[in-house]
Design an enzyme around this catalytic site. Sequence first.
Site, PDB file in Angstrom:
ATOM      1  N   PRO A  10      55.846  44.096  49.640  1.00  0.00           N
ATOM      2  CA  PRO A  10      56.691  45.284  49.569  1.00  0.00           C
ATOM      3  C   PRO A  10      55.937  46.582  49.311  1.00  0.00           C
ATOM      4  CG  PRO A  10      56.997  43.875  47.649  1.00  0.00           C
ATOM      5  CD  PRO A  10      56.186  43.102  48.635  1.00  0.00           C
ATOM      6  N   ASN A  11      56.391  47.600  50.027  1.00  0.00           N
ATOM      7  CA  ASN A  11      55.927  48.993  49.902  1.00  0.00           C
ATOM      8  C   ASN A  11      54.541  49.247  50.488  1.00  0.00           C
ATOM      9  OD1 ASN A  11      58.279  49.980  48.529  1.00  0.00           O
ATOM     10  ND2 ASN A  11      57.594  48.810  46.758  1.00  0.00           N
ATOM     11  N   ARG A  18      51.410  58.001  50.077  1.00  0.00           N
ATOM     12  CA  ARG A  18      51.638  58.397  48.677  1.00  0.00           C
ATOM     13  C   ARG A  18      50.653  57.677  47.761  1.00  0.00           C
ATOM     14  NH1 ARG A  18      57.773  57.096  49.437  1.00  0.00           N
ATOM     15  NH2 ARG A  18      57.931  58.369  51.297  1.00  0.00           N
ATOM     16  N   TYR A  23      45.922  53.862  45.554  1.00  0.00           N
ATOM     17  CA  TYR A  23      45.849  52.915  46.667  1.00  0.00           C
ATOM     18  C   TYR A  23      44.984  53.392  47.834  1.00  0.00           C
ATOM     19  CZ  TYR A  23      49.619  50.806  44.012  1.00  0.00           C
ATOM     20  OH  TYR A  23      50.345  50.238  42.999  1.00  0.00           O
ATOM     21  N   ASN A  74      48.328  40.103  50.065  1.00  0.00           N
ATOM     22  CA  ASN A  74      48.622  41.118  49.056  1.00  0.00           C
ATOM     23  C   ASN A  74      50.137  41.095  48.883  1.00  0.00           C
ATOM     24  OD1 ASN A  74      49.042  43.267  47.400  1.00  0.00           O
ATOM     25  ND2 ASN A  74      47.759  44.705  48.555  1.00  0.00           N
ATOM     26  N   ALA A  77      54.171  43.973  44.470  1.00  0.00           N
ATOM     27  CA  ALA A  77      54.809  43.751  43.159  1.00  0.00           C
ATOM     28  C   ALA A  77      55.319  42.316  43.005  1.00  0.00           C
ATOM     29  CB  ALA A  77      55.939  44.749  42.969  1.00  0.00           C
ATOM     30  N   HIS A  80      53.670  39.751  40.603  1.00  0.00           N
ATOM     31  CA  HIS A  80      53.929  39.669  39.171  1.00  0.00           C
ATOM     32  C   HIS A  80      55.275  39.034  38.838  1.00  0.00           C
ATOM     33  CE1 HIS A  80      50.635  42.433  39.545  1.00  0.00           C
ATOM     34  NE2 HIS A  80      51.395  43.349  40.119  1.00  0.00           N
ATOM     35  N   ASP A  87      55.465  28.972  44.737  1.00  0.00           N
ATOM     36  CA  ASP A  87      55.848  27.617  45.171  1.00  0.00           C
ATOM     37  C   ASP A  87      55.554  27.406  46.648  1.00  0.00           C
ATOM     38  OD1 ASP A  87      56.697  26.867  42.671  1.00  0.00           O
ATOM     39  OD2 ASP A  87      58.831  27.152  43.068  1.00  0.00           O
ATOM     40  N   GLU A  98      44.130  35.692  47.230  1.00  0.00           N
ATOM     41  CA  GLU A  98      44.960  36.776  46.686  1.00  0.00           C
ATOM     42  C   GLU A  98      44.161  38.077  46.722  1.00  0.00           C
ATOM     43  OE1 GLU A  98      46.132  36.179  42.606  1.00  0.00           O
ATOM     44  OE2 GLU A  98      47.083  38.152  42.491  1.00  0.00           O
ATOM     45  N   HIS A 100      44.285  42.499  46.110  1.00  0.00           N
ATOM     46  CA  HIS A 100      44.927  43.750  45.687  1.00  0.00           C
ATOM     47  C   HIS A 100      43.975  44.908  45.932  1.00  0.00           C
ATOM     48  CE1 HIS A 100      48.112  41.472  43.895  1.00  0.00           C
ATOM     49  NE2 HIS A 100      47.188  40.673  43.386  1.00  0.00           N
ATOM     50  N   LEU A 101      44.544  46.021  46.340  1.00  0.00           N
ATOM     51  CA  LEU A 101      43.742  47.231  46.527  1.00  0.00           C
ATOM     52  C   LEU A 101      43.205  47.719  45.189  1.00  0.00           C
ATOM     53  CD1 LEU A 101      46.445  48.661  48.812  1.00  0.00           C
ATOM     54  CD2 LEU A 101      44.076  48.574  49.575  1.00  0.00           C
ATOM     55  N   SER A 102      44.091  47.760  44.192  1.00  0.00           N
ATOM     56  CA  SER A 102      43.707  48.266  42.867  1.00  0.00           C
ATOM     57  C   SER A 102      43.257  47.104  41.983  1.00  0.00           C
ATOM     58  CB  SER A 102      44.909  48.982  42.225  1.00  0.00           C
ATOM     59  OG  SER A 102      45.992  48.071  42.049  1.00  0.00           O
ATOM     60  N   ARG A 107      45.112  47.912  34.859  1.00  0.00           N
ATOM     61  CA  ARG A 107      46.315  48.745  34.913  1.00  0.00           C
ATOM     62  C   ARG A 107      47.311  48.300  33.832  1.00  0.00           C
ATOM     63  NH1 ARG A 107      48.326  49.358  40.904  1.00  0.00           N
ATOM     64  NH2 ARG A 107      49.535  51.004  39.861  1.00  0.00           N
ATOM     65  N   ARG A 111      51.046  44.176  35.127  1.00  0.00           N
ATOM     66  CA  ARG A 111      50.335  43.843  36.377  1.00  0.00           C
ATOM     67  C   ARG A 111      49.225  42.812  36.140  1.00  0.00           C
ATOM     68  NH1 ARG A 111      52.254  47.787  40.088  1.00  0.00           N
ATOM     69  NH2 ARG A 111      52.712  49.735  39.028  1.00  0.00           N
TER      70      ARG A 111
HETATM   71  O1  CA2 Z   1      46.853  46.980  44.176  1.00  0.00           O
HETATM   72  C1  CA2 Z   1      47.598  46.385  44.955  1.00  0.00           C
HETATM   73  O2  CA2 Z   1      47.280  46.100  46.106  1.00  0.00           O
HETATM   74  C2  CA2 Z   1      49.022  46.018  44.511  1.00  0.00           C
HETATM   75  O3  CA2 Z   1      49.329  44.738  45.047  1.00  0.00           O
HETATM   76  C3  CA2 Z   1      49.930  47.078  45.080  1.00  0.00           C
HETATM   77  C4  CA2 Z   1      51.382  46.931  44.620  1.00  0.00           C
HETATM   78  C5  CA2 Z   1      51.462  46.810  43.108  1.00  0.00           C
HETATM   79  O4  CA2 Z   1      52.805  46.571  42.698  1.00  0.00           O
HETATM   80  C6  CA2 Z   1      50.580  45.702  42.584  1.00  0.00           C
HETATM   81  O5  CA2 Z   1      50.647  45.678  41.182  1.00  0.00           O
HETATM   82  C7  CA2 Z   1      49.135  45.918  42.998  1.00  0.00           C
HETATM   83  C8  CA2 Z   1      52.215  48.157  45.033  1.00  0.00           C
HETATM   84  C9  CA2 Z   1      52.167  48.473  46.470  1.00  0.00           C
HETATM   85  C10 CA2 Z   1      52.824  49.806  46.665  1.00  0.00           C
HETATM   86  O6  CA2 Z   1      52.168  50.465  47.689  1.00  0.00           O
HETATM   87  C11 CA2 Z   1      52.355  51.805  47.799  1.00  0.00           C
HETATM   88  C12 CA2 Z   1      51.543  52.432  48.718  1.00  0.00           C
HETATM   89  C13 CA2 Z   1      51.658  53.775  48.885  1.00  0.00           C
HETATM   90  C14 CA2 Z   1      52.575  54.501  48.169  1.00  0.00           C
HETATM   91  C15 CA2 Z   1      53.387  53.860  47.263  1.00  0.00           C
HETATM   92  C16 CA2 Z   1      53.279  52.505  47.088  1.00  0.00           C
END
Ligand code: CA2
Length: 148
Positions: A10-11, A18, A23, A74, A77, A80, A87, A98, A100-102, A107, A111
Amino acid sequence: MTSILVLNGPNLNLLGTRQPEIYGSTTLAEIEAICDMAGAIHGASVTCLQSNHEGELVEAIHAARGVHDAIVMNAGAYTHTSIAIMDAIKSTGTPTIELHLSNIHAREPFRHKSYIAPVAVGQICGFGADGYRLAIEAALAYLDQMPS
Ligand code: CA2
């Protein structure tokens, strides 16, 4: 030909629009091109899919069985929160990296918990968009050393 499925949750379709301070400024389309390239360099095919829906991600994991050799995921959210994704990975048995960008461990405390980590081959986080290349290389290296 080795086949890798790259799943984004998601997202992540908003990447590059943004929160670049967290990210980065690379768009999802650019990340998918990086993934294709990383696979092609090693003679592997890469299929990318993004969904904002937990059930769709679960179904993609089910459908990967016998089609893709490994998954790079990836889960956003859902990392978490999602016992369903955990499963699915565990029950279908497709080796999953697995990603993640961050650096989720640097954090907010919520997370730090990952439901994916216990069922993944390993976790890559904190390297931004380059993490996708690293994860594909890790998946290919893992598959290479698996007994045939
Ligand atoms: O660091 C990552 O890749 C995350 O999986 C990104 C998720 C976050 O909930 C995880 O804790 C770590 C959030 C992705 C949201 O992506 C956005 C990208 C641009 C603008 C807003 C949100």
